[in-house]
Write a protein that holds these residues in place. Structure first.
Motif, mmCIF file in Angstrom:
data_model
loop_
_atom_site.group_PDB
_atom_site.id
_atom_site.type_symbol
_atom_site.label_atom_id
_atom_site.label_comp_id
_atom_site.label_asym_id
_atom_site.label_seq_id
_atom_site.Cartn_x
_atom_site.Cartn_y
_atom_site.Cartn_z
ATOM 1 N N THR A 65 3.545 -3.303 -12.054
ATOM 2 C CA THR A 65 3.544 -5.120 -11.972
ATOM 3 C C THR A 65 3.641 -6.016 -10.238
ATOM 4 O OG1 THR A 65 6.039 -4.942 -13.071
ATOM 5 C CG2 THR A 65 4.950 -7.431 -12.102
ATOM 6 N N GLY A 66 2.370 -6.928 -9.982
ATOM 7 C CA GLY A 66 1.748 -7.260 -9.263
ATOM 8 C C GLY A 66 0.913 -6.333 -8.381
ATOM 9 N N VAL A 67 0.418 -7.486 -7.545
ATOM 10 C CA VAL A 67 -1.489 -6.920 -7.015
ATOM 11 C C VAL A 67 -0.805 -6.437 -5.574
ATOM 12 C CG1 VAL A 67 -2.951 -7.033 -5.732
ATOM 13 C CG2 VAL A 67 -2.465 -8.129 -8.368
ATOM 14 N N ASP A 68 -0.563 -5.161 -5.261
ATOM 15 C CA ASP A 68 0.000 -4.415 -3.323
ATOM 16 C C ASP A 68 -0.697 -3.921 -3.156
ATOM 17 O OD1 ASP A 68 0.854 -2.401 -5.418
ATOM 18 O OD2 ASP A 68 2.793 -3.055 -5.309
ATOM 19 N N GLY A 69 -0.582 -2.999 -2.252
ATOM 20 C CA GLY A 69 -1.123 -1.914 -1.613
ATOM 21 C C GLY A 69 -1.525 -0.569 -2.522
ATOM 22 N N ALA A 70 -0.322 -0.653 -3.458
ATOM 23 C CA ALA A 70 -0.922 0.780 -4.459
ATOM 24 C C ALA A 70 -1.500 0.411 -4.984
ATOM 25 C CB ALA A 70 0.462 0.401 -5.235
ATOM 26 N N ASP A 71 -2.121 -0.518 -5.598
ATOM 27 C CA ASP A 71 -3.044 -1.170 -5.447
ATOM 28 C C ASP A 71 -4.594 -0.293 -5.141
ATOM 29 O OD1 ASP A 71 -2.746 -2.046 -8.592
ATOM 30 O OD2 ASP A 71 -0.655 -3.177 -7.638
ATOM 31 N N VAL A 72 -4.264 -0.714 -4.025
ATOM 32 C CA VAL A 72 -6.402 -0.608 -3.191
ATOM 33 C C VAL A 72 -6.221 0.672 -3.368
ATOM 34 C CG1 VAL A 72 -6.463 -0.315 -0.660
ATOM 35 C CG2 VAL A 72 -5.662 -3.055 -1.966
ATOM 36 N N ALA A 73 -5.180 1.787 -3.084
ATOM 37 C CA ALA A 73 -4.761 2.510 -2.661
ATOM 38 C C ALA A 73 -5.582 3.866 -3.978
ATOM 39 C CB ALA A 73 -3.731 3.502 -2.399
ATOM 40 N N TYR A 74 -4.873 3.191 -5.506
ATOM 41 C CA TYR A 74 -5.333 3.280 -6.637
ATOM 42 C C TYR A 74 -6.938 3.751 -6.583
ATOM 43 C CZ TYR A 74 -5.022 3.988 -11.723
ATOM 44 O OH TYR A 74 -4.775 4.111 -13.022
ATOM 45 N N MET A 75 -7.667 2.429 -6.118
ATOM 46 C CA MET A 75 -8.985 1.927 -5.872
ATOM 47 C C MET A 75 -9.025 2.501 -6.070
ATOM 48 S SD MET A 75 -9.719 -0.330 -8.573
ATOM 49 C CE MET A 75 -11.885 -0.868 -7.718
ATOM 50 N N LEU A 76 -9.002 3.485 -4.128
ATOM 51 C CA LEU A 76 -9.369 4.337 -2.819
ATOM 52 C C LEU A 76 -9.644 5.555 -4.091
ATOM 53 C CD1 LEU A 76 -8.252 3.090 -0.008
ATOM 54 C CD2 LEU A 76 -10.508 3.124 -0.464
#
Length: 92
Positions: A65-76
């Motif tokens: 749930t939500g857009v956060d730094g974990a999403d950036v790391a996941y994309m990287l």
């Protein structure tokens, strides 16, 4: 767009697909998922830049749930070949 006109079907279909969650990761809405999307998402998360276009849930690439730094790391991790693809809402 006028849904009754055939020339608008492609654009409307594309928008509907984004609405249901297909295309997660394409946060700058350019039709590609690439490094520019990671920079765009990081700008939103870290510096309060504009959010994912056209829907906020397109930035929630890890399904948590939500857009956060974990999403950036996941994309990287995905972009550089070490992680899973961005998830979508529907599975067949």
């Amino acid at each position: 767009a006028d849904a009754s006109l055939p020339e608008n079907y492609t654009d409307l279909g594309y928008l509907c697909n984004k609405w249901v969650g297909f295309g997660r990761g394409d946060v700058n809405n350019d039709g590609l998922i690439n490094l520019a999307d990671i920079v765009y998402l990081n700008n939103y998360v870290m510096f309060g830049g504009p959010g994912p276009i056209p829907f906020m849930h397109l930035g929630d690439v890890d399904g948590v749930t939500g857009v956060d730094g974990a999403d950036v790391a996941y994309m990287l991790n995905w972009y550089f070949g070490n992680g899973d693809c961005p998830i979508s809402d529907w599975a067949f």
